[in-house]
Design an enzyme around this catalytic site. Structure first.
Site, PDB file in Angstrom:
ATOM      1  N   HIS A 112      -1.383  -7.801 -11.054  1.00 24.27           N
ATOM      2  CA  HIS A 112      -0.845  -7.930 -12.406  1.00 24.27           C
ATOM      3  C   HIS A 112      -0.713  -9.381 -12.868  1.00 24.27           C
ATOM      4  O   HIS A 112      -0.457  -9.614 -14.047  1.00 24.27           O
ATOM      5  CB  HIS A 112       0.513  -7.235 -12.505  1.00 24.27           C
ATOM      6  CG  HIS A 112       0.456  -5.758 -12.296  1.00 24.27           C
ATOM      7  ND1 HIS A 112      -0.227  -4.906 -13.135  1.00 24.27           N
ATOM      8  CD2 HIS A 112       0.990  -4.973 -11.328  1.00 24.27           C
ATOM      9  CE1 HIS A 112      -0.107  -3.663 -12.698  1.00 24.27           C
ATOM     10  NE2 HIS A 112       0.619  -3.673 -11.607  1.00 24.27           N
TER      11      HIS A 112
ATOM     12  N   GLU B 163       3.057   3.978  -3.731  1.00 18.68           N
ATOM     13  CA  GLU B 163       3.598   3.932  -5.095  1.00 18.68           C
ATOM     14  C   GLU B 163       3.115   5.119  -5.926  1.00 18.68           C
ATOM     15  O   GLU B 163       3.028   5.037  -7.147  1.00 18.68           O
ATOM     16  CB  GLU B 163       3.227   2.606  -5.764  1.00 18.68           C
ATOM     17  CG  GLU B 163       1.766   2.227  -5.633  1.00 18.68           C
ATOM     18  CD  GLU B 163       1.464   0.837  -6.178  1.00 18.68           C
ATOM     19  OE1 GLU B 163       2.268   0.303  -6.969  1.00 18.68           O
ATOM     20  OE2 GLU B 163       0.409   0.288  -5.822  1.00 18.68           O
TER      21      GLU B 163
ATOM     22  N   ASP C  22       5.929   2.454 -10.161  1.00 21.99           N
ATOM     23  CA  ASP C  22       4.748   3.317 -10.163  1.00 21.99           C
ATOM     24  C   ASP C  22       5.052   4.666  -9.519  1.00 21.99           C
ATOM     25  O   ASP C  22       4.563   5.712  -9.985  1.00 21.99           O
ATOM     26  CB  ASP C  22       3.589   2.640  -9.444  1.00 21.99           C
ATOM     27  CG  ASP C  22       2.900   1.608 -10.315  1.00 21.99           C
ATOM     28  OD1 ASP C  22       2.430   1.981 -11.402  1.00 21.99           O
ATOM     29  OD2 ASP C  22       2.826   0.437  -9.921  1.00 21.99           O
TER      30      ASP C  22
END
Length: 227
Positions: free
Chosen positions: A32, A135, A161
């Site tokens: 990210h 996740e 997540d």
């Protein structure tokens, strides 16, 4: 217990400042964050200059990202979205030198461009930490088959997540999500793997709460949130 933090900013200065705060490790978030491979090598050096370990969360489990990250000098890899055993097996294959895996040999930043080549390749398999990120509820369903693999060192839970995959978008503190996290913790204990979780909010009491539950590998905060 091992306490680290999370980097999203492509800044060697902020990485060095965080590394100097006596964290055990910092994770470069290449999933990210805004990192190219040259910047990763620079930030690894900045982290290492403060006697801190450098991990990286790669965008996905593929051989190029794993190979280039290890060649840049990281001490360990976090593999996102490990939902089944095959993904974990691929991570091992891509990150370990023969005879365990298929990692390619080459002069690189990690071995001082050949100066420390022999010593590096001799030690790399045992000294490269491999963490799977659970996740998604599918990862929880397959957790035992994943953690049966000897070369997996530990797990880090991605609570946001995981919550989203369970239908609780933006609710990592939902009771069912918390119960799922405890199920992953218990699986790690069964298989003698380091149980980890990311405490995103910068609240030290939340870290202590996870330690009391039994988590041993904890990411605390994010560089952007500390700022």
């Amino acid at each position: 217990n091992s306490i680290g933090s999370w980097l999203q900013l492509p800044s060697r200065e902020s990485a060095g400042i965080l590394a100097a705060q006596q964290f055990d490790w910092l994770t470069i978030d290449a999933e990210h964050g805004l990192f190219d491979i040259k910047k990763i090598a620079e930030i690894v050096d900045s982290i290492h200059s403060q006697s801190c370990n450098a991990l990286i969360r790669i965008p996905e489990c593929n051989s190029i990202w794993i190979r280039r990250s290890l060649d840049a000098g990281v001490n360990g890899i976090i593999i996102p979205m490990v939902n089944d055993r095959k993904i974990a097996e691929d991570a091992i294959r891509f990150s370990k030198y023969p005879p365990i895996g298929e990692r390619g040999f080459g002069f690189s930043h990690a071995n001082a461009y050949g100066r420390n080549f022999q010593q590096y390749v001799k030690e790399a398999n045992s000294q490269t930490t491999l963490i799977v990120q659970i996740e998604h509820y599918k990862g929880l369903e397959n957790i035992d088959s994943i953690l049966e693999l000897e070369e997996i060192d530990g797990v880090i839970i991605g609570p946001y997540d995981l919550a989203g995959s369970m239908g609780y978008v933006g609710q990592p503190d939902h009771p069912e999500v918390k119960q799922a996290c405890l199920s992953i913790l218990k699986a790690c204990q069964r298989h003698n793997k380091a149980p980890g979780i990311h405490v995103v909010k910068t609240d030290i009491s939340a870290v202590k709460e996870e330690i009391d539950k039994g988590f041993k590998f904890i990411a605390y905060g994010i560089d952007t949130l500390f700022l």
